[in-house]
Design a protein around this motif. Structure first.
Motif, PDB file in Angstrom:
ATOM      1  N   GLY A   5      99.239 -21.548  69.274  1.00  0.00           N
ATOM      2  CA  GLY A   5      98.517 -20.517  69.154  1.00  0.00           C
ATOM      3  C   GLY A   5      99.029 -19.099  69.536  1.00  0.00           C
ATOM      4  O   GLY A   5     100.388 -19.201  70.009  1.00  0.00           O
ATOM      5  N   TYR A  27      96.927 -16.489  78.429  1.00  0.00           N
ATOM      6  CA  TYR A  27      96.507 -17.994  78.665  1.00  0.00           C
ATOM      7  C   TYR A  27      97.345 -18.408  79.726  1.00  0.00           C
ATOM      8  O   TYR A  27      98.704 -18.713  79.672  1.00  0.00           O
ATOM      9  CB  TYR A  27      96.800 -18.667  77.293  1.00  0.00           C
ATOM     10  CG  TYR A  27      95.974 -18.143  76.384  1.00  0.00           C
ATOM     11  CD1 TYR A  27      94.671 -18.325  76.102  1.00  0.00           C
ATOM     12  CD2 TYR A  27      96.566 -17.296  75.342  1.00  0.00           C
ATOM     13  CE1 TYR A  27      93.837 -18.019  74.962  1.00  0.00           C
ATOM     14  CE2 TYR A  27      95.706 -16.783  74.149  1.00  0.00           C
ATOM     15  CZ  TYR A  27      94.394 -17.164  74.214  1.00  0.00           C
ATOM     16  OH  TYR A  27      93.510 -16.702  73.320  1.00  0.00           O
ATOM     17  N   ARG A  69      96.225 -23.804  77.533  1.00  0.00           N
ATOM     18  CA  ARG A  69      97.155 -24.037  76.793  1.00  0.00           C
ATOM     19  C   ARG A  69      98.038 -25.131  77.643  1.00  0.00           C
ATOM     20  O   ARG A  69      98.329 -24.826  78.618  1.00  0.00           O
ATOM     21  CB  ARG A  69      98.070 -22.949  76.387  1.00  0.00           C
ATOM     22  CG  ARG A  69      97.487 -21.749  75.808  1.00  0.00           C
ATOM     23  CD  ARG A  69      97.123 -22.254  74.214  1.00  0.00           C
ATOM     24  NE  ARG A  69      96.520 -21.102  73.249  1.00  0.00           N
ATOM     25  CZ  ARG A  69      96.849 -19.937  72.970  1.00  0.00           C
ATOM     26  NH1 ARG A  69      98.267 -19.624  73.183  1.00  0.00           N
ATOM     27  NH2 ARG A  69      96.342 -19.274  72.218  1.00  0.00           N
ATOM     28  N   ARG A  73      88.974 -23.990  79.332  1.00  0.00           N
ATOM     29  CA  ARG A  73      88.940 -22.755  78.748  1.00  0.00           C
ATOM     30  C   ARG A  73      89.157 -21.748  79.805  1.00  0.00           C
ATOM     31  O   ARG A  73      89.766 -20.550  79.326  1.00  0.00           O
ATOM     32  CB  ARG A  73      87.329 -22.305  78.270  1.00  0.00           C
ATOM     33  CG  ARG A  73      86.799 -23.158  77.125  1.00  0.00           C
ATOM     34  CD  ARG A  73      85.453 -22.418  76.479  1.00  0.00           C
ATOM     35  NE  ARG A  73      85.077 -23.362  75.528  1.00  0.00           N
ATOM     36  CZ  ARG A  73      85.546 -23.206  74.209  1.00  0.00           C
ATOM     37  NH1 ARG A  73      86.155 -22.365  73.916  1.00  0.00           N
ATOM     38  NH2 ARG A  73      84.831 -24.235  73.170  1.00  0.00           N
ATOM     39  N   HIS A  91      88.000 -18.250  78.577  1.00  0.00           N
ATOM     40  CA  HIS A  91      88.593 -18.009  77.429  1.00  0.00           C
ATOM     41  C   HIS A  91      87.390 -18.515  76.314  1.00  0.00           C
ATOM     42  O   HIS A  91      86.830 -19.573  76.466  1.00  0.00           O
ATOM     43  CB  HIS A  91      90.002 -18.308  76.825  1.00  0.00           C
ATOM     44  CG  HIS A  91      91.219 -17.688  77.459  1.00  0.00           C
ATOM     45  ND1 HIS A  91      91.477 -16.501  77.324  1.00  0.00           N
ATOM     46  CD2 HIS A  91      91.719 -18.182  78.644  1.00  0.00           C
ATOM     47  CE1 HIS A  91      92.452 -16.183  78.127  1.00  0.00           C
ATOM     48  NE2 HIS A  91      92.693 -17.139  78.990  1.00  0.00           N
ATOM     49  N   THR A  92      87.163 -17.734  75.097  1.00  0.00           N
ATOM     50  CA  THR A  92      86.393 -18.164  74.144  1.00  0.00           C
ATOM     51  C   THR A  92      87.081 -19.247  73.336  1.00  0.00           C
ATOM     52  O   THR A  92      86.345 -20.170  72.639  1.00  0.00           O
ATOM     53  CB  THR A  92      85.746 -17.059  73.257  1.00  0.00           C
ATOM     54  OG1 THR A  92      86.971 -16.404  72.835  1.00  0.00           O
ATOM     55  CG2 THR A  92      85.094 -16.110  74.432  1.00  0.00           C
ATOM     56  N   GLU A  93      88.352 -19.061  72.829  1.00  0.00           N
ATOM     57  CA  GLU A  93      88.964 -19.946  72.157  1.00  0.00           C
ATOM     58  C   GLU A  93      89.115 -21.410  72.843  1.00  0.00           C
ATOM     59  O   GLU A  93      88.985 -21.674  73.795  1.00  0.00           O
ATOM     60  CB  GLU A  93      90.574 -19.635  71.934  1.00  0.00           C
ATOM     61  CG  GLU A  93      90.426 -18.341  70.926  1.00  0.00           C
ATOM     62  CD  GLU A  93      91.862 -18.009  70.635  1.00  0.00           C
ATOM     63  OE1 GLU A  93      92.838 -18.822  70.572  1.00  0.00           O
ATOM     64  OE2 GLU A  93      92.241 -16.590  70.516  1.00  0.00           O
ATOM     65  N   THR A 107      93.953 -25.809  73.979  1.00  0.00           N
ATOM     66  CA  THR A 107      94.786 -26.510  72.988  1.00  0.00           C
ATOM     67  C   THR A 107      95.887 -27.035  73.696  1.00  0.00           C
ATOM     68  O   THR A 107      96.593 -26.544  74.496  1.00  0.00           O
ATOM     69  CB  THR A 107      95.358 -25.649  71.915  1.00  0.00           C
ATOM     70  OG1 THR A 107      94.234 -24.717  71.206  1.00  0.00           O
ATOM     71  CG2 THR A 107      96.141 -26.235  70.864  1.00  0.00           C
ATOM     72  N   ARG A 150      92.356 -30.364  70.594  1.00  0.00           N
ATOM     73  CA  ARG A 150      91.648 -28.975  70.729  1.00  0.00           C
ATOM     74  C   ARG A 150      90.233 -29.784  71.290  1.00  0.00           C
ATOM     75  O   ARG A 150      90.047 -30.653  70.779  1.00  0.00           O
ATOM     76  CB  ARG A 150      91.337 -27.907  69.561  1.00  0.00           C
ATOM     77  CG  ARG A 150      92.656 -27.272  69.023  1.00  0.00           C
ATOM     78  CD  ARG A 150      92.031 -26.415  68.074  1.00  0.00           C
ATOM     79  NE  ARG A 150      93.185 -25.407  67.947  1.00  0.00           N
ATOM     80  CZ  ARG A 150      93.742 -25.250  66.628  1.00  0.00           C
ATOM     81  NH1 ARG A 150      93.110 -25.409  65.664  1.00  0.00           N
ATOM     82  NH2 ARG A 150      94.845 -24.451  66.425  1.00  0.00           N
TER      83      ARG A 150
END
Length: 187
Positions: free
Chosen positions: A47, A52, A117, A140, A143-145, A148, A186
């Motif tokens: 990403g 991150y 990440r 997370r 983070h909102t994403e 991964t 994810r």
């Protein structure tokens, strides 16, 4: 016929060549160096860059770390874990280094730290344990994403939540004689 030759003193001095000490990898480390082009694609699959906190378990020679930095990721948000002293000693310029066995370290820090990440090329013989340990550290971290994980694994590796992104050519790791693929998980 006479040709006049002028003397030139304005040539720039040649820079002294930098001799890079070769990295020798003992076969017992089970370190299979990720090719640069594969490492770059793995970073793309991870990403976009950002703030991150990123983990590279079993960092080996730092190929994935190099690819992260080349893509603009910050070395100040990169944690590399490598148990072999000689390999770990070469990783400090890429980010922080934990000179420990990843499986032991992950068991100690699980629940205390989250990595949004994770990028890895784990030892193929214990790939299931290493991926499970890495997944236990995915989170997370504010983070909102979705967190991964991108990993290079043997083609026989299966996990229900793993998406196969690409199957690599058979000659990617000639010395390992293992067919490989890149997966993404994810959460």
């Amino acid at each position: 016929m006479r040709i006049e030759v002028k003397r030139r003193d304005d040539f720039a001095k040649l820079a002294a060549p930098q001799i890079v000490e070769p990295v020798t990898v003992d076969k017992f480390t089970e370190c299979h160096v990720t090719p640069s082009d594969v490492a770059a694609r793995m970073v793309d699959y991870l990403g976009p860059q950002g703030d991150y906190l990123t983990l590279e378990p079993s960092a080996g020679t730092g190929q994935l770390s190099r690819a992260l930095l080349a893509a603009g990721h910050s070395k100040f948000e990169l944690v590399q874990v490598e148990r072999h002293n000689s390999l770990a000693s070469r990783l400090h310029s890429f980010g922080s280094v934990v000179n420990r066995c990843f499986l032991e370290w992950s068991g100690e820090v699980a629940g205390k730290v989250e990595f949004p990440r994770i990028i890895m090329n784990p030892p193929f013989s214990d790939v299931r344990k290493h991926v499970a340990a890495a997944v236990s550290l995915l989170g997370r971290h504010g983070h909102t994403e979705a967190p991964t994980l991108v990993a290079l694994v043997p083609i026989t590796f299966e996990r229900g939540d793993a998406e196969t992104l690409e199957t690599l050519p058979a000659d990617t790791f000639v010395t390992a004689k293992v067919h490989t693929k890149i997966i993404r998980i994810r959460r």
